[in-house]
Design an enzyme around this catalytic site. Sequence first.
Site, PDB file in Angstrom:
ATOM      1  N   LYS A 155       0.851  -1.189   0.000  1.00  0.00           N
ATOM      2  CA  LYS A 155       0.000   0.000   0.000  1.00  0.00           C
ATOM      3  C   LYS A 155       0.890   1.245   0.000  1.00  0.00           C
ATOM      4  CE  LYS A 155      -3.809  -2.143   2.587  1.00  0.00           C
ATOM      5  NZ  LYS A 155      -4.885  -2.026   1.596  1.00  0.00           N
ATOM      6  N   ARG A 209      -9.613 -12.449   1.301  1.00  0.00           N
ATOM      7  CA  ARG A 209     -10.371 -13.562   0.706  1.00  0.00           C
ATOM      8  C   ARG A 209      -9.568 -14.853   0.750  1.00  0.00           C
ATOM      9  NH1 ARG A 209     -10.636 -10.351  -4.926  1.00  0.00           N
ATOM     10  NH2 ARG A 209     -10.724  -8.701  -3.362  1.00  0.00           N
TER      11      ARG A 209
END
Length: 517
Positions: free
Chosen positions: A283, A357
């Site tokens: 990020k 996920r």
Amino acid sequence: MSGSGAADAELVVHEVPVGVVDELSSPQYDALVVVSTLDVAPPHALRDFIAAAQQLDDTLVQGSTPALLQCPAVAGGRLVLAPTGPLTAYDDVRSVYEAARGGVRRAAAAGARRPALALAPHPRWPRAPLVALLGALEALYVPLQIRESFPERAVKLKRFGVYGEDKRVPLRPLVAEAVALEVARGVARDVGGADPERMTPAAAARLLRERLAGGAVRLRVLDDTAALRRDYPLFAAVSRAADSVERHRGCIIFLEYEPKNYENTVMLVGKGVTYDTGGADIKTGGAMAGMSGDKGGAAAVAGFLKACDLLRPPIKVVAALAMVRNSVGEEAYVADELLRSRSGLAVRVGNTDAEGRLAMADLLAEMRERAAAERAPHVYTVATLTGHAHRAYGDGYTAALDNHAAAARQHAARLRAAAESLGDAVEVSTLRREDLAAHRGRAAGDQLHQADNRPSVATPRGHQAPAAFLLLAAGLDGGDVPYTHLDVAASAGMLPAPPTAAPLLALAALYGLVRSC
């Protein structure tokens, strides 16, 4: 008390005793908070006083800022009017929650240390008294690390009271339920709000073992790296870079609550990413700040189990918390890797910042396997999964997505209605063929494509498609096991916003933990 207890026993939440007030001028208290709305009459003895004050100052009706008035008829001479402001057809019970919370904060700011809250039924919202009390009790919470680092600031008040005149509001059972729910939300906030070093995977396991000790919830921790790689390979891939640092090593926390008699089984998988650097797809541009809140899904699930421990509903609950740090380093998993899932599917990594996920997928597949042996099972994932859910619905909203089996029962719509009764906002999204197609394998040999290399907010159907990945990875796109994905990225709270424990209240309302109103 740290739980619900007997009706006449003293209740305690966040180390503050909570009791029922019999008289407005009780010397045990030093302030009274009244939620002010045109739809509800205030306590009888205060009606003339409040009407005169509102006639003098219109903001006491039309505004939304709590006001402190000197009133000799109430405890301590302090009366706090906490207006909801005008309520339109588009308002919901959150207006009552926010007013009560603001009113208690205003009383404390004025120097009150033993305030009481007046409760009354509302013509539009049957659970408004409970919601108001939950808002007030939230104002008593002090974050875990503040309590630990500054003990002198650990407790906000000395006592808290609840007053009510209307016999339709059963004060004692209502207060017991509210305290139990707030204790449970406190557990969720402690896990979800602590920083990445205070709440590592192992630290989360220790805290939950302590908070659930001696109760009805069984806890088991799997932290053996070899077993994790064998049985939960997608989870293990996310944890790989963190495994070399012992305190950051991932673990799975299994929780189970099983009463003697029950008809339904709730099966929950929570995303517990204790810090999300983005991994190799790191990020940038300041987007890493706040990522200690990426464990909000697991935190809420843990809180729900604490609520079950205290309120003992007639349901079975099975939960798995995927506690993992998405670190970056020479052992980090990377885009283009081909991983093999628990169910044997070949999964191509497209973006390591879509780690949630992967962390949940094998656990979800295990829940599907177990569901065949359970009574009336319903499987959930709860996760701060996508910025797109936030972009789609805004602050405070949980996105609920049903698979075909759950949609046939209109489950998300029922969850939404239950959640709304307690002010836990849920919006219903729909899984479509495009969402499943977005995660079909693309390269030769691939069966599943984990993620594109764009952020969810720049991807069409950016919160629906990740739910479809989970559906496919766990084999829940067929068969008859009902499954609902709850994306709480917009509702769980991330720094600098405080954690909320959403969707704990939604689940509590749906599964019968709330009985007093």
